[in-house]
Design an enzyme around this catalytic site. Structure first.
Site, mmCIF file in Angstrom:
data_model
loop_
_atom_site.group_PDB
_atom_site.id
_atom_site.type_symbol
_atom_site.label_atom_id
_atom_site.label_comp_id
_atom_site.label_asym_id
_atom_site.label_seq_id
_atom_site.Cartn_x
_atom_site.Cartn_y
_atom_site.Cartn_z
ATOM 1 N N SER A 106 -7.072 24.579 7.547
ATOM 2 C CA SER A 106 -6.761 25.862 6.893
ATOM 3 C C SER A 106 -5.459 25.840 6.108
ATOM 4 O O SER A 106 -4.999 26.900 5.662
ATOM 5 C CB SER A 106 -6.688 26.965 7.952
ATOM 6 N N GLU A 144 38.466 -22.839 1.393
ATOM 7 C CA GLU A 144 37.495 -23.637 0.654
ATOM 8 C C GLU A 144 37.966 -24.067 -0.733
ATOM 9 O O GLU A 144 37.625 -25.147 -1.195
ATOM 10 C CB GLU A 144 36.182 -22.839 0.496
#
Length: 763
Positions: free
Chosen positions: A337, A77
């Site tokens: 509990s 590129e």
């Protein structure tokens, strides 16, 4: 010549000045909308979310990408990327020459920087757009490093459809991070952005294969790819197709993305453990759905780092029928509990009990609240350690009454239980689940037990980890005693037949079942991990078979076996402030002179009670043992010393009501006129200062009952100082009250008296 140079310098300064004004006026700050990505503790992707504009667009910096991919990208590129100021003058001249002189476009002039500008600000392709791109490219180069610009390109490059950026493309098309790509895969990803439609994976893989191999040969010619790598890369098939992105820990991922604005979130989860725990939860709930139990959640905490390793908010996030998207870890439910251990630990720290202290497990009434045990049975006297391991309700309520609800609530707030901040009207039922908590809060509390009583907030996000002062909610000694008790295997909440079928890990654990059997809990820990399991239905439906022991604990054990099999080493040891002593097994107190048995018990010196056992007491009686004497009425001859049991008043009452044989002293000499001191009668049925509402049309009677000492045989009742009835000790009677304030008095046959005042209101 000098004038020419001055003109050039002036022109350059003018250009720089104008550019500076334009740069300030038309500032350029790239702010792409990123996909939010959640990672585990090792950097593995857990979950990815669409960006605000519905793109799969993940920020990607060059250091996280395969080296060959970067080198190929630069050569393909923009070979002079690291040398130009955003534009390549030679490329511009070449492109202009080809376009104007030759009448055709053989090569472009766009640099990577200019392509980034075009990706950030798409425009129609004309000469004006080129000048704007050129201006923006120079701005990028001025304000950002080459590495940052390259990172923007890697993050924004198009890959077809709504996929942008190398990282998103690598995860979607290859199912792996861009740093793990093969040479063929890396080169493939560099050529797609130029033709994202025609080279889109899945549509034109044959063309993509041809283009890839053309670039592989070119890179080999240029010395980028070695010949040996080329041969393998050329034959590698293109197996690119759209894969689903990782979808691990969706509940926590959504939670973190909602709470944290960063687009990259590094969680504390372990991806491998998360998938393992999620599968265990899914499999377990699949079996339970046959009996109407649809939902479950599991949380795993690293006790050493105070971080969450696994977070399964439901059995299946993608299950709409059973509300899988609900987060069971954050849901406020009744804890059953599971809060009892905290009450026992606080009682240890305050010297109220030691593990061998005998507690009363008999019927009791607290202003209309009459707790009952899960199995609807009473045990009379039972040691604190056995009461906790058996999860008995009545002893736990008794301890909470002694500790005080405000202090208990304050400890829960210190332990990060934020749900209690909005719960002010709490009663004694809190210890039995009469409140609301989350699995996250319970696990944080138990992680404090695992860390010698020291609480630190559990954390999910590595980026926000910071040291905080710990809070010592219970002492190290109390934490050790809890761990010792909760590790016992001889207990009622061991899953049915579990010891015969599966390996049981060495962990301290506690179960809980909410009222109506809507929630089943099992929370366990060892030195390394704390694990919490909730089982139930998100819609609150109760199931008769649902208990924490049978439905949640099996999954708890499976989790521990999967993450810490045979992890028995480095168990808890008693601290220096904990000592051992002999106690009487009948009371848990220091043995008296008449105690014939002794057992070893832990205690806290300077804190635990040093009271001497009095469960056996000597009385002077006649030869037939029908009358007892005190020092005031003891005859000079004809008496003898005998040993009798001396149980607490409420225990004696329980024994009498249930025909339990107990050897108590005979009635005191009726001719004795001495007024006795000692334990007064304790009125059980009516509470001091309470208001009682009675329906006027159908008035009910109020109960009279009391607990008395062992040497009492009869009591007398008085209402508003008027004699009402003489009764046997332990018997219950009733009276019809009048409206208004009423004084109730009870006097035993030793002259000891107790009073309560109540208010009766008719409606």
């Amino acid at each position: 010549m000098k004038a020419t140079v001055q003109r050039i310098l002036f022109f350059m300064l003018l250009v720089a000045f104008v550019f500076g004004i334009l740069d300030i006026t038309f500032s350029f700050t790239p702010q792409p909308s990123w996909s939010k990505v959640v990672y585990d503790r090792k950097g593995k992707v857990l979950n990815v979310f669409l960006s605000a504009d519905d793109k799969w667009r993940m920020a990607c910096m060059p250091e996280s990408v395969d080296r060959l991919l970067l080198e190929t990208l630069i050569r393909k590129e923009d070979r002079f990327f690291y040398y130009h100021p955003g534009f390549n003058p030679m490329a511009i001249v070449r492109a202009a020459f080809n376009n104007v002189i030759k009448g055709q476009r053989t090569s472009g002039a766009s640099t990577i920087t200019m392509q980034v500008v075009r990706l950030l600000e798409p425009r129609s392709r004309h000469i004006g757009s080129k000048f704007i791109e050129l201006f923006r490219a120079i701005q990028l180069e001025l304000h950002y490093s080459k590495n940052e610009i390259l990172g923007l390109y890697l993050s924004l490059a198009p890959y077809g459809g709504n996929i942008e950026g190398v990282k998103a493309a690598s995860l979607i098309y290859y199912g792996k991070a861009p740093a793990l790509l093969s040479p063929a895969e890396a080169v493939t990803l560099t050529i797609i952005p130029n033709r994202p439609s025609s080279l889109r994976p899945g549509n034109g893989n044959a063309l993509l294969f041809s283009e890839r191999n053309r670039w592989l040969k070119k890179l080999n010619t240029e010395g980028v790819i070695h010949q040996s790598d080329l041969e393998e890369a050329m034959t590698e098939p293109i197996e690119m197709h759209r894969r689903p992105l990782p979808f691990i820990a969706p509940h926590l991922s959504r939670r973190l993305t909602a709470e944290i604005s960063d687009h990259e979130i590094h969680s504390t989860l372990d991806a491998d453990m998360q998938e393992k725990i999620s599968q265990l939860c899914y499999n377990h709930l699949k079996r339970l759905q046959n009996i109407g139990i649809a939902n479950g959640a599991v949380l795993v905490i690293d006790n050493l780092q105070h971080t969450v390793l696994a977070y399964a908010g439901s059995q299946d996030y993608s299950d709409p029928y059973y509300s899988g998207q609900v987060d069971g870890i954050k849901a406020i439910r009744s804890p059953g509990s599971t809060l009892k251990p905290l009450a026992y630990a606080l009682a240890f720290d305050r010297g109220l009990i030691t593990p061998k202290t005998m507690l009363a497990d008999v019927p009791v009434n607290y202003d209309g609240f009459s707790p009952e045990n899960f199995d609807m049975r009473y045990h009379g006297l039972i040691s604190a350690e056995d009461a906790l391991s058996a999860s008995l309700n009545i002893p736990a309520v008794h301890l909470l009454e002694k500790i005080g609800i405000p202090d208990f609530r304050e400890k829960l707030l210190e332990a990060g239980c934020r749900s209690f901040a909005k719960q002010h009207q709490l009663g004694l039922s809190t210890i039995l689940g009469g409140c609301g908590m989350t699995l996250e809060e319970l696990c944080g509390l138990y992680a404090a037990f695992a860390n010698n009583g020291s609480y630190l907030p559990i954390r999910y996000n590595q980026a926000h980890l910071r040291k905080k002062d710990s809070v010592q909610i219970i002492s190290t000694s109390a934490a050790y005693l809890l761990s010792s008790i909760l590790t016992k295997m001889n207990r009622s909440d061991l899953p049915h037949l579990f010891e015969n079928s599966l390996h049981i890990p060495k962990v301290a654990w506690k179960t809980g079942t909410s009222y109506g059997r809507r929630d089943g809990w099992s929370i366990g820990y060892n030195k390394r991990y704390t694990v919490g399991v909730w089982i139930g239905n998100f819609d609150g439906k109760g199931i008769p078979e649902l208990t924490g022991a049978d439905m949640a604990t099996p999954l708890l054990f499976q989790v521990f076996n999967s993450i810490d099999y045979n992890g028995t080493g480095n168990w808890y040891q008693p601290g220096a402030d904990l000592d051992l002593r002999y106690v009487c097994p009948q009371s848990g107190c220091v043995p008296g002179e008449r105690c014939t048995e002794k057992v070893i018990d832990y205690f806290l010196p300077g804190m635990s009670s040093t009271a001497t056992c009095t469960h056996l007491t000597a009385y002077a009686v006649d030869q037939q043992e029908t009358i007892s004497y005190c020092t005031a009425c003891l005859p000079e001859e004809g008496s003898q010393q005998k040993i009798y049991e001396n149980p607490p008043a409420e225990i004696l009452k329980f024994y009498r009501e249930n025909n339990v044989p107990v050897k108590i002293p005979p009635p005191h000499n009726p001719l004795c006129t001495r007024l006795f001191e000692g334990s007064k009668p304790r009125i059980l049925s009516l509470m001091e200062g309470q208001e009682y509402l009675i329906e006027k049309e159908d008035p009910r009677s109020l109960e009279l009952s009391c607990a008395v000492a062992a040497d009492v045989t009869t009591v007398s009742w008085f209402i508003n100082d008027n004699f009402y009835k003489t009764a046997k000790a332990g018997d219950k009677y009733f009276f019809s009250p009048v409206e208004g304030k009423i004084k109730i008095s009870c006097t035993d046959d030793k002259g000891r008296n107790s009073d309560v005042s109540i208010q009766v209101v008719f409606y």
